[in-house]
Scaffold this active site. Sequence first.
Site, mmCIF file in Angstrom:
data_model
loop_
_atom_site.group_PDB
_atom_site.id
_atom_site.type_symbol
_atom_site.label_atom_id
_atom_site.label_comp_id
_atom_site.label_asym_id
_atom_site.label_seq_id
_atom_site.Cartn_x
_atom_site.Cartn_y
_atom_site.Cartn_z
ATOM 1 C CG ASN A 183 -2.064 0.990 1.070
ATOM 2 O OD1 ASN A 183 -1.945 1.967 0.369
ATOM 3 N ND2 ASN A 183 -3.164 0.743 1.747
ATOM 4 C CG ASP A 184 1.509 3.288 3.645
ATOM 5 O OD1 ASP A 184 0.438 3.722 3.196
ATOM 6 O OD2 ASP A 184 1.694 3.003 4.839
ATOM 7 C CB VAL A 185 5.923 0.504 -0.747
ATOM 8 C CG1 VAL A 185 6.369 0.272 0.681
ATOM 9 C CG2 VAL A 185 5.102 -0.664 -1.248
#
Lengths: 101, 473
Positions: free
Chosen positions: B398-400
Site C-alpha cells: 500500500n504505502d510503498v
Amino acid sequence: MEGVIALYIFMLAAFTGYEVIARVPVILHTPLMSGSNFVHGIVLVGAMVALGSADTLLGQVIGFIGVVLGAGNAVGGYVVTERMLEMFRSSGEKRKQKEAS
Amino acid sequence: MQGLLPDNVATLLIDGSYLLVAFLFIMGLKAMSSPVTARRGIVVAGVGMLIGTLMSFLYPGMGNFPLMLVAIAIGGGLAWWSGKRVAMTDMPQMIALYNGMGGGAAAAIAAVELFRMVSAQPESVATHGPIVTALAAAGAFIGAVSFSGSLIAFGKLQGLIKRSYRFKGQQVVNLLIVAATLAVGASLVVAGHSTMQTVVLFFALALLLGVTMTLPIGGADMPVVISLYNAFTGLAVAFEGFVLENAAMIIAGIVVGSAGTLLTQLMAKAMNRSLGNVLFSGFGDTGVVATGDVKGALKPIEPSDAGVMMAFAQKVIVIPGYGMAVAQAQHKVWELCQLLIDKGVMVRFAIHPVAGRMPGHMNVLLAEAGVPYDLIADLDEINAEFETADVALVIGANDVVNPVARTDKSSPIYGMPILNADKAKNVLVIKRGQGAGFSGIENHLFYLDNTRMVYGDAQKVAAELIHAIKAAG
C-alpha cells in the site's frame, strides 16, 4: 594484552567489518543481519571460560546462565541463517534441480 | 585445577585456532554479502564457530566441565528446536531473541568478573586494573541493554506486548537512567572493589534502560532497533573479549559491531528514517493525518477479467507487500507467475526496501515460495521499467506505491522512495477491503484512471486468476 596492540586490533577489525558488507544488496539485509548475529555467538567461548574458571556458587550459576545464553545465540543464529540462505536459488540452479529430480 | 593438555601446548593450540576462527568468520561474512555465495558463507562461519568452541575446552585450569556440557546442551538444544520450527514470517523476532541471548551472555561474563571484585580481599583486588574493569563494566552495560531491549522487541513483534507505552518526559527519564548507570559504573571503576549491592544495582539499571528505550518504539521501526542491538551485542562481546584476552571474541565482536552499525544505517535509510528519529520519536506521533482530496473513484474488476488482462500482456511487474505474506499467498502467486512465464509473458518482482517486516524480509519469503532471485529486482533497478510494463500487479502492498510520497509535502510519507506503479499502463490491486493502509494514509494510486481493484483474500484471488488465465487459453 598490550593496550596499544588491542587498539590496533580494534581499529583494523572495525574497518574490516565495514568494508566486508559495504556493498551488500538489499535482498540480503535480513540474512546478513542474522549471519552477523550468529558471528557474535562466539561469546559462547567467553562464557565457557567464565564458567570453567568460576570457583564460587554464584560464579557457577551466572556462568551457567551465560553458557546457556551463548549456546542459544550461536546455534539459533546458525539454524535460522542457514534456513534462509538455503532458499536463495537462481533460475539456472532451479532448472538443474528440476532435471535432477 | 588441571587442564586437559599441558598448559603451553593448550595455549598454543587455542591461539592458533582463534586466528583461524577470525579468518573463517570474516570470509563467511564476505561470502554472505552476495546471493551466489551466501549459503557457503554461513557454513564457513559455522565451521569457525565449531573449531573455536571445541578448542576452548582445552583452556588451562578450567573445571566445571559437566555443568558446561549440560548448559550447552540446554541452550543449543532449545535454540536448534525453535530455529527449525519458526515460520519465515516470524524471522525478525527470532533474530531479536537470539541476539538478546548473546547480549545476556556477554553481560553474564561481565557479571562473573565484577562479582569476583566483590569477593576478593582488599589487598588482592589488583587482579583487574582500572582499564579492564572499565571495559568489563562497559560490556556489561551494553550487553544488558541489548538483552532486555531485544526481549522487548521480540515480545512486541510476537504480539505478546500489544501497545507502545509512551508518556511525557520519557526521554528525560531515559537520560536519567543512563546517567545513573554510568555513575554507578564509574564508582565501580574508581573504587577498584565493590559491594554486592552496587553490582546488582548496576545491572538492574542497565536492564531497565533496555526496557524503557524499546517500549515506546512502534512495530514498523523495530527492525532498525533489532539491527542496532545486534551491533550493541557485537560491541559488548568485544569488550568482554578484551577482559578475557580472547582474540576471537575481540575480532568477531568488533567486526559485527561495525558491520551492524552500517547495516542499521542502511536499513534506516531504506525506510526514509534517521536513526535518531527511530529512537526518539514514535511513528504516528504527528497527530491526525491529512488525507487530502482524492479525485476519481475506486473501480473494481472481476478476477476473470483481470486474468485475461495479464494473459495478453507482454510484461507484468508484481509488487508484493506484507499483506501477501499474511495471507500466505506467495506460493499461489508464484504459481500464477510461472503460468504467465510459460505463456511468454515477461514477469519481474519489484521489492520495496521495506516490504515485509524488515529490509530483505520479502526476498526471503519469495525465496521460500521458490521464486528465483534473478527475477527479483529492487527499487533502483526496476523503477525505470514500469513505463514499459503492461500490468503492475500490487498484492497486499500500500504505502510503498502511494504517489503522494512524491507530490504531497504535508503527507507523513513525503520523500519516501516509492515504486512507480502508477507509471505502468494498467495497475491491478489485490486488496482485502477498502480500508486505508498501515499508516492510515489514503492511497491515490487506487483512484487513478488506469487502476482496477480486485477485492478478496490474496490467496483466493490468485487461485481465481490462475483459473482465468488457464481458461484464456
